[in-house]
Design a protein around this motif. Structure first.
Motif, mmCIF file in Angstrom:
data_model
loop_
_atom_site.group_PDB
_atom_site.id
_atom_site.type_symbol
_atom_site.label_atom_id
_atom_site.label_comp_id
_atom_site.label_asym_id
_atom_site.label_seq_id
_atom_site.Cartn_x
_atom_site.Cartn_y
_atom_site.Cartn_z
ATOM 1 N N VAL A 28 0.860 -1.178 0.000
ATOM 2 C CA VAL A 28 0.000 0.000 0.000
ATOM 3 C C VAL A 28 0.899 1.231 0.000
ATOM 4 C CG1 VAL A 28 -1.733 1.279 1.304
ATOM 5 C CG2 VAL A 28 -1.862 -1.218 1.150
ATOM 6 N N VAL A 29 0.747 2.073 -1.029
ATOM 7 C CA VAL A 29 1.646 3.227 -1.153
ATOM 8 C C VAL A 29 0.840 4.523 -1.144
ATOM 9 C CG1 VAL A 29 3.374 1.917 -2.449
ATOM 10 C CG2 VAL A 29 1.628 3.193 -3.696
ATOM 11 N N PRO A 30 1.451 5.606 -0.657
ATOM 12 C CA PRO A 30 0.796 6.912 -0.761
ATOM 13 C C PRO A 30 0.634 7.309 -2.226
ATOM 14 C CG PRO A 30 2.977 7.102 0.297
ATOM 15 C CD PRO A 30 2.766 5.667 -0.004
ATOM 16 N N LEU A 31 -0.324 8.181 -2.495
ATOM 17 C CA LEU A 31 -0.588 8.589 -3.880
ATOM 18 C C LEU A 31 0.662 9.103 -4.579
ATOM 19 C CD1 LEU A 31 -4.047 10.404 -3.628
ATOM 20 C CD2 LEU A 31 -3.558 8.013 -4.165
ATOM 21 N N ALA A 32 1.514 9.797 -3.820
ATOM 22 C CA ALA A 32 2.699 10.401 -4.430
ATOM 23 C C ALA A 32 3.672 9.354 -4.966
ATOM 24 C CB ALA A 32 3.418 11.315 -3.433
ATOM 25 N N GLU A 33 3.515 8.089 -4.548
ATOM 26 C CA GLU A 33 4.408 7.033 -5.045
ATOM 27 C C GLU A 33 3.684 6.047 -5.959
ATOM 28 O OE1 GLU A 33 6.249 5.267 -1.581
ATOM 29 O OE2 GLU A 33 6.571 7.263 -0.752
ATOM 30 N N GLY A 166 -5.748 11.101 -9.599
ATOM 31 C CA GLY A 166 -6.683 12.177 -9.293
ATOM 32 C C GLY A 166 -8.041 11.657 -8.855
ATOM 33 N N VAL A 167 -8.585 10.685 -9.558
ATOM 34 C CA VAL A 167 -9.925 10.206 -9.195
ATOM 35 C C VAL A 167 -9.880 9.417 -7.880
ATOM 36 C CG1 VAL A 167 -10.055 8.003 -10.454
ATOM 37 C CG2 VAL A 167 -12.098 9.395 -10.197
ATOM 38 N N ALA A 168 -8.773 8.746 -7.626
ATOM 39 C CA ALA A 168 -8.636 8.043 -6.345
ATOM 40 C C ALA A 168 -8.641 9.049 -5.198
ATOM 41 C CB ALA A 168 -7.349 7.215 -6.336
ATOM 42 N N ALA A 169 -7.904 10.150 -5.369
ATOM 43 C CA ALA A 169 -7.906 11.210 -4.349
ATOM 44 C C ALA A 169 -9.304 11.784 -4.187
ATOM 45 C CB ALA A 169 -6.913 12.307 -4.727
ATOM 46 N N ALA A 170 -9.994 12.001 -5.297
ATOM 47 C CA ALA A 170 -11.314 12.639 -5.257
ATOM 48 C C ALA A 170 -12.331 11.819 -4.470
ATOM 49 C CB ALA A 170 -11.815 12.891 -6.675
ATOM 50 N N VAL A 171 -12.169 10.484 -4.474
ATOM 51 C CA VAL A 171 -13.085 9.668 -3.670
ATOM 52 C C VAL A 171 -12.509 9.401 -2.279
ATOM 53 C CG1 VAL A 171 -14.223 8.645 -5.658
ATOM 54 C CG2 VAL A 171 -12.279 7.441 -4.613
ATOM 55 N N ARG A 173 -9.233 8.535 -1.274
ATOM 56 C CA ARG A 173 -8.150 7.577 -1.009
ATOM 57 C C ARG A 173 -6.820 8.302 -0.892
ATOM 58 N NH1 ARG A 173 -9.775 2.202 -2.046
ATOM 59 N NH2 ARG A 173 -7.655 1.727 -1.414
ATOM 60 N N ALA A 174 -6.136 8.103 0.235
ATOM 61 C CA ALA A 174 -4.804 8.694 0.418
ATOM 62 C C ALA A 174 -3.714 7.709 0.026
ATOM 63 C CB ALA A 174 -4.616 9.112 1.879
ATOM 64 N N THR A 175 -4.069 6.442 -0.063
ATOM 65 C CA THR A 175 -3.110 5.388 -0.407
ATOM 66 C C THR A 175 -3.779 4.435 -1.386
ATOM 67 O OG1 THR A 175 -3.865 3.961 1.387
ATOM 68 C CG2 THR A 175 -2.027 5.457 1.892
ATOM 69 N N LEU A 176 -2.970 3.654 -2.071
ATOM 70 C CA LEU A 176 -3.513 2.682 -3.020
ATOM 71 C C LEU A 176 -2.741 1.369 -2.916
ATOM 72 C CD1 LEU A 176 -4.065 4.945 -6.157
ATOM 73 C CD2 LEU A 176 -5.837 3.866 -4.745
ATOM 74 N N PRO A 177 -3.441 0.238 -3.076
ATOM 75 C CA PRO A 177 -2.755 -1.059 -3.078
ATOM 76 C C PRO A 177 -2.231 -1.368 -4.482
ATOM 77 C CG PRO A 177 -5.129 -1.388 -3.175
ATOM 78 C CD PRO A 177 -4.900 0.104 -3.191
ATOM 79 N N VAL A 178 -0.933 -1.532 -4.576
ATOM 80 C CA VAL A 178 -0.304 -1.789 -5.885
ATOM 81 C C VAL A 178 0.654 -2.962 -5.755
ATOM 82 C CG1 VAL A 178 -0.437 0.648 -6.583
ATOM 83 C CG2 VAL A 178 1.616 -0.188 -5.409
ATOM 84 N N ARG A 179 0.994 -3.545 -6.881
ATOM 85 C CA ARG A 179 2.003 -4.616 -6.847
ATOM 86 C C ARG A 179 3.386 -3.999 -6.683
ATOM 87 N NH1 ARG A 179 0.280 -9.314 -6.648
ATOM 88 N NH2 ARG A 179 -1.839 -9.663 -7.391
ATOM 89 N N PRO B 196 -7.411 13.774 1.225
ATOM 90 C CA PRO B 196 -7.906 12.397 1.127
ATOM 91 C C PRO B 196 -7.532 11.616 2.390
ATOM 92 C CG PRO B 196 -6.808 13.038 -0.906
ATOM 93 C CD PRO B 196 -6.581 14.150 0.069
ATOM 94 N N GLY B 197 -8.465 10.797 2.853
ATOM 95 C CA GLY B 197 -8.229 10.022 4.067
ATOM 96 C C GLY B 197 -8.822 10.657 5.314
ATOM 97 N N GLU B 198 -9.114 11.963 5.234
ATOM 98 C CA GLU B 198 -9.716 12.660 6.385
ATOM 99 C C GLU B 198 -11.239 12.616 6.263
ATOM 100 O OE1 GLU B 198 -7.830 14.160 8.837
ATOM 101 O OE2 GLU B 198 -6.172 13.154 7.803
ATOM 102 N N PRO B 199 -11.959 12.868 7.391
ATOM 103 C CA PRO B 199 -13.428 12.919 7.297
ATOM 104 C C PRO B 199 -13.898 14.143 6.512
ATOM 105 C CG PRO B 199 -12.684 12.959 9.600
ATOM 106 C CD PRO B 199 -11.463 13.078 8.756
#
Lengths: 412, 412
Positions: A28-33, A166-171, A173-179, B196-199
């Motif tokens: 699980v990585v932060p969006l910036a990575e 961008g869309v992950a942040a918009a919903v 998500r601060a992190t994402l699960p990636v390989r 993202p990630g906050e309420p």
């Protein structure tokens, strides 16, 4: 001499190498990575987008019925009951017969059903004269218009670029699960090799495969440690490998020391230790090896490439790059492939699939050779933008013959 | 209200933004850091490749004249006078009437003019029986066949991939002069934004432009610092900017706060401080700004993008990405552009160049829209693989009309 086994086909050896590398684990990585990584699980929207009805314009929220007769000649004037900047969290409902000043992105108050853009008003702050009659819904972005809560905005296997992040942040998500990126040790062998930048004695050449293959691993999305090349000494080679194969190394890629000569350090060190050395029916890059090397408790997949720079790099393209990309989840692990017509007549040895270096003219759909098929023509490889394939059964190519072309510059 | 100035065209604003960013400086980097960078000076070969005549095969170096009559039925036997592995630096000349055992890549001894591959011999180490008569030059890779000393192997402006790094290493270069990656501060504004990630409270939305634009900067080849978004407060905005504009920042990219509303923090903070705010005749992304902001001694180019996520990302594609790539020396700073036929009928506002989100079918040469032209449809942008352009003068598109298409996924 005993009868030689028939060579392995390119497809057969690709399958052997592909079987060595399982998908990498999920982290699980932060969006910036996350850029360039591949999503391991779908991203489901925890909220709708927009999360609430909001204004698409700077202007005034109204009840459409209240301004039904408004025109430029006969404006309707309403008291401005509220001021709603974007981000206001305590928006009062809109009473009938009033307007609320509202900014783009701000929540539409309960009761309002249309936005009049500021240009169609006098811009008043106490009272506002409205000179147009909007239909209900005008300039209102309704909740869920882009995404409904609970739906997937990104599928597993999505390659993450700017818009996907961008869309992950918009919903939310601060992190994402990636390989995980596969980690590769790159090791060149050959007593004739000297590090670039050092003086060169007669009979020596500069080591180029290490830097080239490490860059190719990174192009493919992996991470690379480039080991200093080791001399042609079987014990030292085994020692270096045993020391460096540790947890977190997904693959070792060697170059050199695998052909039929009397001093073949990789072949000598790894034969009988889990690596099979074969002839593949291809040019360049006939001598290949692959397997899982074991030193006591430790084991690691190894792909052994031939030492000629062009053979080495082309073999990486054919066997290693797609496997690394597949391991990190890429939906399209192979290079983009197109068909083009040969610009020239070429001769080709029967029984070997040739991967020749070329330039594609995408406008007229033709491909031509750069340099020659010889495996030491590295400068020509550096000028090529594609590999083109002459099939194993062909003994030549006529001008106009259709050829499979692998596009090399997609990462640039 | 005063008569509005006619909007700037997309091309005019592209030129304004392009003028802000000069080419970045040149830095010398090790080969391991050169991938994806652009060469600032040509690489001239300090040595020839190959640097010396060497063997293309494992076998025996001979004088062709000595084995002129050799056949499988009537081999010629010669004493083996030397053993030449690759990397041997003290190779003795080959006396007439002798052979030298030689490995691939090893220097061909003076006097020898052909290599007999080991498969055409008995492989002897004291004496060798040779059963074929090679022509002079057979299996000898001659000095300079790939590259002559003193010639350029890579031109200035070359994008460095694995093969280019390989040939630089092969001619002895341990480092390469490349243009510095432009460094970009990314700053989002908007009191409605929550990390993202906050309420999320009613009326608030998740901040997505920062992570998206930072990823877009990195896709373009730059480095990015993502500043936490700042509230809509002019003094605080100026303070953050003045603190963060330091040496090494090539560009500031803001999003939000530039339209016609009552609370436009970027516009309010930077108007009169070197940044010009304009309407550009495009959709999405009409409100734009660009200039060089100055705080006392410090100055820095700034591009202010609109805050809607789709407007922001599309504006980045149109104005910022090509400028970043040109600054770091890319020979093709723009996205690859193709022409495709529309799959559908579309309406379009006159006077605005539309950049609509689409998917290209490269096989049949058609493009279709994803989502709608509205600037808040971020999930659709994340599913698009291209932008397609509806020209400013068009008021609609018919099925089959040819459209300019910008391919978005080239970096993946």
């Amino acid at each position: 001499m005993s009868a030689a086994k028939p060579p392995r086909t390119v497809e057969e050896h690709r399958a052997v190498v592909a079987a060595l590398l399982p998908p990498t684990g999920v982290e699980v990585v932060p969006l910036a990575e996350a850029r360039g990584r591949v999503l391991a699980e779908p991203v489901t929207a925890a909220i709708s987008l927009p999360p609430f009805d909001n204004s698409a314009m700077d202007g005034y929220a109204v009840r459409a019925a209240d301004v039904a007769g408004a025109t430029a000649d006969s404006p309707v004037t309403l008291p401005v009951a509220a001021d709603i900047p974007a981000g206001r969290t305590d928006v009062p409902p809109l009473e009938p017969g009033t307007a609320a000043r509202i900014m783009t992105g701000a929540p539409v108050p309960a009761g309002a059903d249309a936005i009049v853009q500021v240009e169609l008003t006098d811009g008043g702050t106490e009272r506002v004269a409205i000179s147009a009659a909007p239909a209900a819904g005008t300039h209102v972005r309704t909740v869920g218009e882009d995404v409904f809560e609970g739906t997937a905005v990104l599928d597993a296997g999505t390659v993450l670029g700017a818009a996907q992040i961008g869309v992950a942040a918009a919903v939310g998500r601060a992190t994402l699960p990636v390989r995980r990126r596969p980690h590769v040790l790159v090791l060149s062998t050959g007593s004739e090799l000297v590090a670039p930048g050092e003086p060169l004695a007669p009979g020596q050449i500069y080591e180029s495969n290490g830097a080239m293959l490490a860059a190719a691993v990174r192009d493919a999305g992996g991470t690379a440690d480039q080991l200093r090349f080791v001399p042609d000494d079987v014990e030292q080679f085994r020692k270096v490998l045993a020391e460096r194969i540790v947890a977190g190394v997904d693959l070792v890629v060697t170059s050199g020391g695998v052909s039929a000569g009397a001093y073949e350090v990789v072949k000598d060190a790894l034969t009988g230790h889990g690596v099979e050395f074969v002839k593949v029916g291809m040019q360049p890059g006939g001598p290949q090896g692959a397997g899982v090397v074991e030193f006591g408790e430790v084991s690691c997949p190894v792909v052994t490439l031939p030492g000629n720079p062009v053979s080495s790099q082309v073999s990486f393209e054919v066997f290693v790059r797609p496997v690394l990309r597949r391991a990190m989840g890429h939906p399209y692990p192979d290079r983009p492939v197109v068909t083009a017509r040969s610009r020239e007549a070429l001769r080709s040895p029967a029984g070997r699939t040739q991967f020749r270096r070329g330039t594609l003219d995408a406008r007229d759909g033709t491909v031509g050779e750069v340099g020659s098929p010889a495996s030491h023509m590295l400068a020509a490889l550096a000028r090529a933008d594609c590999l083109f394939v002459v099939p194993a059964e062909a003994t030549g190519v006529h001008p106009g013959d259709e050829l499979e072309v692998w596009l090399l510059d997609s990462a640039l």
